[in-house]
Design a protein around this motif. Structure first.
Motif, short mmCIF file in Angstrom:
data_model
loop_
_atom_site.label_atom_id
_atom_site.label_comp_id
_atom_site.label_asym_id
_atom_site.label_seq_id
_atom_site.Cartn_x
_atom_site.Cartn_y
_atom_site.Cartn_z
N ARG A 52 -11.05 8.99 -6.36
CA ARG A 52 -10.60 8.26 -7.56
C ARG A 52 -9.17 7.75 -7.42
N ILE A 53 -8.45 8.34 -6.48
CA ILE A 53 -7.10 7.84 -6.18
C ILE A 53 -7.14 7.36 -4.75
N HIS A 54 -6.71 6.14 -4.51
CA HIS A 54 -6.84 5.63 -3.14
C HIS A 54 -5.53 5.84 -2.38
N GLY A 55 -5.54 5.42 -1.13
CA GLY A 55 -4.35 5.60 -0.30
C GLY A 55 -4.23 7.02 0.18
N THR A 56 -3.01 7.41 0.46
CA THR A 56 -2.80 8.78 0.91
C THR A 56 -1.80 9.44 -0.03
N THR A 57 -1.57 10.71 0.17
CA THR A 57 -0.61 11.41 -0.66
C THR A 57 -0.07 12.60 0.12
N HIS A 58 1.16 12.97 -0.19
CA HIS A 58 1.82 14.10 0.47
C HIS A 58 2.14 15.12 -0.60
N LEU A 59 1.38 16.20 -0.61
CA LEU A 59 1.52 17.14 -1.71
C LEU A 59 2.65 18.13 -1.45
N ARG A 85 7.40 12.75 0.13
CA ARG A 85 6.76 13.87 -0.60
C ARG A 85 7.49 13.97 -1.94
N CYS A 86 7.29 13.00 -2.80
CA CYS A 86 8.25 12.81 -3.90
C CYS A 86 7.72 13.19 -5.28
N HIS A 87 6.48 13.63 -5.41
CA HIS A 87 5.96 13.94 -6.76
C HIS A 87 6.80 15.03 -7.42
N GLY A 88 7.06 16.08 -6.66
CA GLY A 88 7.75 17.24 -7.23
C GLY A 88 9.15 16.88 -7.71
N HIS A 89 9.84 16.04 -6.93
CA HIS A 89 11.19 15.65 -7.32
C HIS A 89 11.15 14.84 -8.62
N ALA A 90 10.20 13.93 -8.70
CA ALA A 90 10.11 13.06 -9.88
C ALA A 90 9.77 13.89 -11.13
N ILE A 91 8.85 14.82 -10.96
CA ILE A 91 8.45 15.65 -12.10
C ILE A 91 9.61 16.55 -12.52
N ALA A 92 10.24 17.18 -11.54
CA ALA A 92 11.35 18.08 -11.86
C ALA A 92 12.49 17.32 -12.53
N LYS A 93 12.66 16.06 -12.17
CA LYS A 93 13.76 15.27 -12.74
C LYS A 93 13.40 14.74 -14.13
N GLY A 94 12.18 15.02 -14.58
CA GLY A 94 11.86 14.78 -15.98
C GLY A 94 11.08 13.53 -16.30
N THR A 95 10.55 12.88 -15.31
CA THR A 95 9.75 11.68 -15.60
C THR A 95 8.45 12.08 -16.28
N GLY A 114 2.38 0.35 -10.77
CA GLY A 114 1.27 0.35 -9.82
C GLY A 114 1.64 -0.26 -8.47
N LYS A 115 2.90 -0.61 -8.30
CA LYS A 115 3.30 -1.28 -7.05
C LYS A 115 3.90 -0.32 -6.03
N GLY A 116 4.26 0.88 -6.49
CA GLY A 116 4.92 1.81 -5.58
C GLY A 116 3.94 2.80 -4.99
N GLY A 117 3.26 3.54 -5.85
CA GLY A 117 2.31 4.54 -5.38
C GLY A 117 2.97 5.87 -5.05
N SER A 118 2.18 6.71 -4.42
CA SER A 118 2.56 8.11 -4.19
C SER A 118 3.92 8.31 -3.53
N MET A 119 4.30 7.42 -2.63
CA MET A 119 5.53 7.63 -1.86
C MET A 119 6.76 6.97 -2.46
N GLY A 130 14.41 7.07 -6.27
CA GLY A 130 13.16 6.72 -5.64
C GLY A 130 12.81 7.47 -4.38
N GLY A 131 11.51 7.49 -4.13
CA GLY A 131 10.98 8.03 -2.88
C GLY A 131 10.91 6.91 -1.86
N THR A 132 10.85 7.30 -0.61
CA THR A 132 10.76 6.30 0.46
C THR A 132 9.76 6.76 1.49
N GLY A 133 9.06 5.81 2.07
CA GLY A 133 8.07 6.13 3.09
C GLY A 133 8.65 6.28 4.47
#
Lengths: 338, 341
Positions: A52-59, A85-95, A114-119, A130-133
């Motif tokens: 249901r989510i495309h692309g890749t992700t780094h958990l 691997r930026c989900h945790g940083h974004a969540i912790a920072k309060g987004t 929808g232009k950035g995605g997981s990374m 921001g996260g960077t690939g």
């Protein structure tokens, strides 16, 4: 949901009977930040495994204590730079979780439209640059943000997240050196999760202790147990106090990613035993046990908190799935500012 | 601006290309306290080509920052600073060294706005001198503008005169996007008219440097001067060349190029950069795709640098890039003439 029974080893720390010594609000905040990340990523894992989510992700699963402990010291005015691997940083920072989930589904309402995605999760309003690939790519950006702070005479700080792998990129070397020469307010926070994709840190870096690299730049280097959220919280608090007045510092958090590098990782380069040993040090149930041992958090209160975060995450994913897809009219915009 | 001395009108003052760049920097540094300059040896040394001479004395070490030799962090720190409320100008002493900063320019600064859904602005300028002719060999002499045109999110300026350099640089500093500003090192000492009063030149607006009717020469940077000299000699042979200088390649004034070609029916593209993958190919394709295509009386021609690194020997170096002879020969060939001299 968190199973406290799986964290018997950590309980020993709690059994030692050390009082945590912090207001309940601080402890609750640390716990909730970690839980948000864990439950959010478990949902990502679930939806991705079902296509249901495309692309890749780094958990980030396993590393939550680092983002949570660091971000609890920051306000929206403080900056972070992140990684692939930026989900945790974004969540912790309060987004907002809804806009992060929507981004994962590539929706227009996503935090990056929808232009950035997981990374590439970013939220400048909350100081997340921001996260960077590109491994190490965010480190120079952090130095620049610290330069702005200096030039604009602001009372802010930059926390620059990167991994053990990034430490061997030239960008790290150039950044640590320049920040040191200019005495800029940036905390270089290395999350040593032991592996750059499949390569163990011992095969990429001939150092037992990565923090000693700091001496090469004339800055302090410190270590912290990245599986202990309170230790990270304290180490980052002290580091920020230093960084704001005296310039950069390298803090290396020893941590571990429980899951693969990305969704295509079959974990062939490490043993089940190694993973299990680190899982016994899972920062979330470990901290839960310490909260219970502290006495001020009863089981029902923690369960309520967990239910609350569960509802928040579920709502975020329901919202994200219901959001509109971007349309052709969104494709070409946002390349240039007017 | 090109006042004819013969009319008795007051001639505008003339200053060098380097002075024009410096004036633009000085005016923008005075106008906006968020603007600052950083780079290798830009302080008391005055910059590798002396462009920033005197700025350190006026603005001090807080605004004119000498840096280590660390191109990647310079470009990346510029992006980080641009995201957070300041407006950096970075000087890289030779544009060849931009490859050391390419991740930060092309993967980070260029893409941030789009990747982050329009949530950020990245107002930075990377200034760097390009071009051959100094005997500095293959790694201090390139013309790499096409490389930067290939990263959506960047703007690319290639000024050919002191007047253009000043007006475009002031615009670049005020632009909210990353701009790669490729100065021409052989032009630094060349003088031209630059008004005393402030002016800005828009990006994406070509300048017809010479009007003509038989062929259009599209060219930029140092080649503009060579093409104007060639046009002068061609005029003596009865060939009327129009010289169109796009001044910025991104954004590109395609309209001006197409209109000129529609008028003359012939297109010669001249650039110093190597031919293969050069921006001339893009211009040829734009014209081939345009309403001017059926009006072409001859195939589109390119005169470009040969597909070689820039050699050291002055004899070889001069011939590695377009010469007046090659430009003129191509122009004559396009209009169906053989040399008359």
């Amino acid at each position: 949901m968190i199973d406290p029974s799986s964290a018997a080893d950590i309980a020993t720390a709690a059994e030692a009977g050390t009082r945590l010594g912090y207001p309940e609000s601080v402890l609750e905040d640390l716990y909730v930040r970690m839980l948000r990340i864990r439950l959010f990523e478990e949902e990502i894992h679930y939806h991705m495994s079902r296509g249901r989510i495309h692309g890749t992700t780094h958990l980030y699963v396993g590393q939550e204590a680092v983002a949570a402990g660091a971000a609890a010291n920051l306000s929206d005015r403080d900056y972070i730079t992140s990684t692939h691997r930026c989900h945790g940083h974004a969540i912790a920072k309060g987004t907002d979780l809804g806009s992060l989930a929507a981004e994962m589904f590539g929706k227009r309402a996503g935090v990056c439209g929808g232009k950035g995605g997981s990374m590439h999760l970013a939220d400048p309003a909350r100081g997340n640059l921001g996260g960077t690939g590109i491994v190490g790519g965010g480190i120079p950006i952090a130095v620049g943000a610290a330069l702005s702070i200096r030039r604009l005479r602001q009372d802010r700080v930059v926390v620059c997240f990167f991994g053990d792998g990034a430490m061997n990129e030239g960008a790290f070397h150039e950044s640590a050196n320049l920040a040191s020469v200019w005495g800029l307010p940036v905390l270089f926070l290395c999350e040593n999760n032991q592996y750059g994709v499949s390569t163990h840190v011992s095969r990429s870096t001939n150092l037992e202790d990565l923090s000693i690299r700091a001496s090469g730049y004339g800055i302090p280097g410190r270590k912290v147990d990245g599986m202990d959220v309170l230790a990270v919280y304290e180490a980052v608090r002290d580091a920020i106090a230093y960084v704001k007045t005296r310039g950069p510092l390298l803090l290396v958090a020893q941590t571990y990613r429980f899951l693969g590098h990305s969704k295509s990782d079959a974990n062939v380069y490490r043993t089940e035993e190694e993973i299990a040993a680190w899982r016994r040090r899972d920062p979330i149930p470990g901290f839960r046990d310490r909260l219970l041992a502290e006495g001020s958090f009863r089981e029902d209160r923690l369960s309520d908190l967990e239910e609350e975060v569960r509802r928040e995450v579920d709502a975020a994913f329901r919202y994200a799935q219901a959001c509109e897809e971007p349309g052709p009219e969104d494709l070409l915009g946002d390349v240039y500012a007017d | 601006m090109r006042t004819d001395a013969g009319t008795g009108a007051r001639r505008p003052r003339e200053i060098s290309y380097a002075q024009a760049v410096r004036e633009a920097l000085r005016e923008e540094l005075r106008r906006d306290s968020r603007v600052f300059l950083m780079g290798e040896d830009v302080g008391i040394y005055g910059g590798t080509f002396g462009v920033s001479a005197g700025l350190f004395e006026e603005f001090g070490s807080d605004r004119i920052l000498d840096t280590p030799i660390s191109e990647a962090v310079l470009a990346g720190a510029a992006a980080g600073a641009a995201l957070t409320g300041t407006r950096p100008v970075v000087e890289i002493p030779f544009s060849d060294f931009l490859t050391l900063a390419l991740d930060q320019i092309g993967n980070q600064a260029a893409k941030m706005r789009y990747m982050f859904g329009g949530a950020v602005r990245v107002p930075l300028v990377v200034r760097s001198p390009a071009g051959s002719g100094t005997g500095a060999g293959a790694q201090h002499s390139q013309s790499q503008e096409a490389l930067f045109c290939h990263f959506p999110g960047l703007k690319v300026a290639v000024p050919s005169t002191p007047y253009d350099a000043k007006g475009l640089l002031k615009t670049a500093v005020r632009d909210d996007n990353p701009v790669v500003f490729l100065e021409q090192k052989l032009l630094y000492k060349v003088s031209g008219p630059v008004p005393e009063e402030e002016y800005l030149l828009p990006f994406g607006k070509a300048d017809v440097k010479r009007a003509g009717s038989d062929l259009t020469i599209v060219t930029w940077g140092r080649m503009v001067g060579l093409c104007l000299e060639a046009a002068e000699r061609l005029a003596a042979e009865g060939i009327s060349a129009e010289v169109v200088d796009p001044r910025t390649l991104v954004p590109l004034d395609s309209g001006a190029i197409v209109s000129s070609v529609a008028k003359t029916g012939r297109l010669l593209i001249v650039h110093e950069a190597v031919r293969t993958g050069g921006f001339g190919g893009e211009i040829a394709a734009i014209v081939a795709d345009s309403a001017a295509f059926p009006l072409l009386k001859a195939p589109i021609r390119r005169v470009a640098g040969f597909d070689i690194p820039i050699p050291y020997s002055p004899v070889l170096e001069r011939n590695a890039v377009p010469t007046p002879e090659r430009i003129e020969a191509a122009a004559r060939d396009l209009v169906g003439r053989t040399a008359t001299v």
